[in-house]
Design a protein around this motif. Structure first.
Motif, PDB file in Angstrom:
ATOM      1  N   GLY A 119      26.405  53.796  48.020  1.00  0.00           N
ATOM      2  CA  GLY A 119      27.760  53.653  47.482  1.00  0.00           C
ATOM      3  C   GLY A 119      27.988  52.331  46.781  1.00  0.00           C
ATOM      4  N   PRO A 120      27.079  51.926  45.863  1.00  0.00           N
ATOM      5  CA  PRO A 120      27.225  50.612  45.234  1.00  0.00           C
ATOM      6  C   PRO A 120      28.231  50.597  44.093  1.00  0.00           C
ATOM      7  N   SER A 121      28.726  49.407  43.811  1.00  0.00           N
ATOM      8  CA  SER A 121      29.526  49.169  42.615  1.00  0.00           C
ATOM      9  C   SER A 121      29.264  47.739  42.176  1.00  0.00           C
ATOM     10  N   ALA A 122      28.907  47.559  40.912  1.00  0.00           N
ATOM     11  CA  ALA A 122      28.660  46.214  40.399  1.00  0.00           C
ATOM     12  C   ALA A 122      29.961  45.530  39.985  1.00  0.00           C
ATOM     13  N   ARG A 123      31.006  46.318  39.796  1.00  0.00           N
ATOM     14  CA  ARG A 123      32.345  45.777  39.497  1.00  0.00           C
ATOM     15  C   ARG A 123      33.353  46.872  39.810  1.00  0.00           C
ATOM     16  N   TYR A 124      34.347  46.551  40.633  1.00  0.00           N
ATOM     17  CA  TYR A 124      35.316  47.548  41.047  1.00  0.00           C
ATOM     18  C   TYR A 124      36.448  47.721  40.035  1.00  0.00           C
ATOM     19  N   VAL A 125      36.675  46.697  39.229  1.00  0.00           N
ATOM     20  CA  VAL A 125      37.783  46.727  38.277  1.00  0.00           C
ATOM     21  C   VAL A 125      37.315  47.278  36.929  1.00  0.00           C
ATOM     22  N   ASP A 126      38.082  48.196  36.369  1.00  0.00           N
ATOM     23  CA  ASP A 126      37.780  48.710  35.031  1.00  0.00           C
ATOM     24  C   ASP A 126      37.741  47.561  34.029  1.00  0.00           C
ATOM     25  N   ASP A 127      36.859  47.685  33.036  1.00  0.00           N
ATOM     26  CA  ASP A 127      36.727  46.628  32.041  1.00  0.00           C
ATOM     27  C   ASP A 127      36.269  47.244  30.728  1.00  0.00           C
ATOM     28  N   GLY A 128      37.202  47.457  29.793  1.00  0.00           N
ATOM     29  CA  GLY A 128      36.856  48.080  28.525  1.00  0.00           C
ATOM     30  C   GLY A 128      36.337  49.490  28.738  1.00  0.00           C
ATOM     31  N   GLU A 129      35.135  49.748  28.263  1.00  0.00           N
ATOM     32  CA  GLU A 129      34.539  51.072  28.418  1.00  0.00           C
ATOM     33  C   GLU A 129      33.941  51.276  29.807  1.00  0.00           C
ATOM     34  N   TYR A 130      33.870  50.213  30.569  1.00  0.00           N
ATOM     35  CA  TYR A 130      33.321  50.326  31.922  1.00  0.00           C
ATOM     36  C   TYR A 130      34.390  50.840  32.883  1.00  0.00           C
ATOM     37  N   THR A 131      34.027  51.839  33.689  1.00  0.00           N
ATOM     38  CA  THR A 131      34.953  52.413  34.664  1.00  0.00           C
ATOM     39  C   THR A 131      34.471  52.102  36.078  1.00  0.00           C
ATOM     40  N   GLY A 132      35.162  51.176  36.708  1.00  0.00           N
ATOM     41  CA  GLY A 132      34.821  50.829  38.084  1.00  0.00           C
ATOM     42  C   GLY A 132      35.640  51.598  39.099  1.00  0.00           C
ATOM     43  N   GLY A 133      36.753  52.175  38.636  1.00  0.00           N
ATOM     44  CA  GLY A 133      37.572  52.993  39.524  1.00  0.00           C
ATOM     45  C   GLY A 133      38.939  52.412  39.831  1.00  0.00           C
ATOM     46  N   PHE A 134      39.150  51.119  39.521  1.00  0.00           N
ATOM     47  CA  PHE A 134      40.432  50.474  39.814  1.00  0.00           C
ATOM     48  C   PHE A 134      40.922  49.729  38.587  1.00  0.00           C
ATOM     49  N   SER A 135      42.207  49.814  38.312  1.00  0.00           N
ATOM     50  CA  SER A 135      42.806  48.966  37.291  1.00  0.00           C
ATOM     51  C   SER A 135      43.055  47.594  37.916  1.00  0.00           C
ATOM     52  N   ARG A 136      43.290  46.597  37.066  1.00  0.00           N
ATOM     53  CA  ARG A 136      43.603  45.267  37.580  1.00  0.00           C
ATOM     54  C   ARG A 136      44.881  45.302  38.420  1.00  0.00           C
ATOM     55  N   ALA A 137      45.824  46.089  37.972  1.00  0.00           N
ATOM     56  CA  ALA A 137      47.094  46.178  38.704  1.00  0.00           C
ATOM     57  C   ALA A 137      46.909  46.796  40.080  1.00  0.00           C
ATOM     58  N   SER A 138      46.076  47.837  40.160  1.00  0.00           N
ATOM     59  CA  SER A 138      45.883  48.504  41.455  1.00  0.00           C
ATOM     60  C   SER A 138      45.132  47.610  42.430  1.00  0.00           C
ATOM     61  N   ILE A 139      44.168  46.823  41.922  1.00  0.00           N
ATOM     62  CA  ILE A 139      43.459  45.888  42.787  1.00  0.00           C
ATOM     63  C   ILE A 139      44.408  44.798  43.286  1.00  0.00           C
ATOM     64  N   SER A 140      45.252  44.300  42.404  1.00  0.00           N
ATOM     65  CA  SER A 140      46.221  43.273  42.799  1.00  0.00           C
ATOM     66  C   SER A 140      47.168  43.804  43.865  1.00  0.00           C
ATOM     67  N   GLU A 141      47.615  45.037  43.690  1.00  0.00           N
ATOM     68  CA  GLU A 141      48.503  45.650  44.687  1.00  0.00           C
ATOM     69  C   GLU A 141      47.789  45.832  46.020  1.00  0.00           C
ATOM     70  N   LEU A 142      46.543  46.285  45.954  1.00  0.00           N
ATOM     71  CA  LEU A 142      45.756  46.481  47.173  1.00  0.00           C
ATOM     72  C   LEU A 142      45.621  45.168  47.940  1.00  0.00           C
ATOM     73  N   LEU A 143      45.283  44.089  47.243  1.00  0.00           N
ATOM     74  CA  LEU A 143      45.092  42.800  47.896  1.00  0.00           C
ATOM     75  C   LEU A 143      46.411  42.220  48.393  1.00  0.00           C
ATOM     76  N   ASP A 144      47.486  42.428  47.653  1.00  0.00           N
ATOM     77  CA  ASP A 144      48.800  41.955  48.101  1.00  0.00           C
ATOM     78  C   ASP A 144      49.224  42.673  49.381  1.00  0.00           C
ATOM     79  N   ASN A 145      48.961  43.956  49.446  1.00  0.00           N
ATOM     80  CA  ASN A 145      49.316  44.722  50.647  1.00  0.00           C
ATOM     81  C   ASN A 145      48.501  44.268  51.849  1.00  0.00           C
ATOM     82  N   LEU A 146      47.242  43.946  51.608  1.00  0.00           N
ATOM     83  CA  LEU A 146      46.400  43.439  52.690  1.00  0.00           C
ATOM     84  C   LEU A 146      46.919  42.091  53.178  1.00  0.00           C
ATOM     85  N   ASP A 147      47.331  41.234  52.245  1.00  0.00           N
ATOM     86  CA  ASP A 147      47.885  39.931  52.624  1.00  0.00           C
ATOM     87  C   ASP A 147      49.144  40.085  53.468  1.00  0.00           C
TER      88      ASP A 147
END
Length: 263
Positions: A119-147
């Protein structure tokens, strides 16, 4: 046999067998490999351990500055292998530990013989044509909720990460593991993991590598696994029937068989 209390390092199997080292993912510990690792004891030297801050490791050894990137954990892997005097190591890394294995291999390539990425991922955040599975906004929300609420976040996210809603006991085990992690460690490691970008590191891998991709994995979707496979110089890609992000718990027989076939 426990050989180190700092990382709760445990060695079993054949003393002169090829070493196989199992590394856990975020919020987990070596217990997550209990259905897989024993199968290799018949012909391998099996090593399991806990990263500092997780499981039965020495929490007093946790240094926020040292572990502010995945390289701190990779340094620990290299140190561990050297202390045990291991070479030709098969490093099996689940989730973010797949990239920790890459960084450790780049640091000390003479110690490694193969990598297995579950289950590897070299980058979780989407970047241009690369699809990691998370937008920057969704990652920020995830981390804020954890905090804001470590325990609540753990209870909500563990079932999503585990998948397999028909087997609630698996999600409960992951929830319990997340909740046992010290909140400060959990918050920092989540940021380090979810904001990492190891795409450029993959080209430097010089050992055969197996990429195991789960089905319906919301943390590391197929696009992320395919990218890792295609970026590696010498890799095999296996699409598992197992669903969710933790086949070492949900489908240990399939996971074991895939690793066996690769080796």
């Amino acid at each position: 046999m426990i050989v180190s209390t700092g990382n709760d390092v445990r060695v079993s199997g054949v003393p002169d067998g090829r070493p196989i080292v199992f590394a856990h993912g975020y919020g987990c510990d070596q217990n997550m490999w209990r259905f897989v690792a024993p199968d290799f004891e018949v012909d391998h030297k099996v090593v399991t351990f806990d990263f500092v801050g997780f499981g039965q490791s020495d929490l007093a050894a946790y240094d926020p500055a040292r572990y502010n990137s995945l390289r701190g954990y990779a340094d620990d892997v290299v140190r561990l292998l050297r202390e045990l005097e291991l070479t030709d190591v098969v490093f099996v890394g689940h989730s973010v530990s797949a990239m920790i294995g890459v960084l450790a291999h780049l640091q000390a390539p003479e110690l490694f013989g193969a990598l297995v990425m579950v289950g590897p991922s070299a980058r979780y955040v989407d970047d241009g044509e690369y699809t990691g599975g998370f937008s920057r906004a969704s990652i920020s929300e995830l981390l804020d909720n954890l905090d804001a609420n470590h325990l609540g976040w753990s209870a909500a996210m563990a079932p999503v990460i585990m998948g397999n809603p028909d087997r609630p006991e698996l999600a409960q085990e992951l929830t319990n593991s997340f909740c046992r992690t010290h909140p400060d460690v959990a918050r920092q490691f989540a940021r380090v993991a979810f904001l990492s970008d190891n795409r450029a590191d993959l080209a430097g891998v010089t050992v055969p590598t197996l990429v195991l991709q789960c089905s319906e994995d919301v943390i590391a979707p197929e696009s992320a696994g395919r990218f890792v496979h295609e970026a590696l110089p010498d890799s095999a890609f296996i699409q598992l029937a197992a669903t969710g992000h933790c086949p070492n718990l949900s489908a240990p027989e399939e996971t074991t068989a895939a690793i066996r076939a690769f080796l």
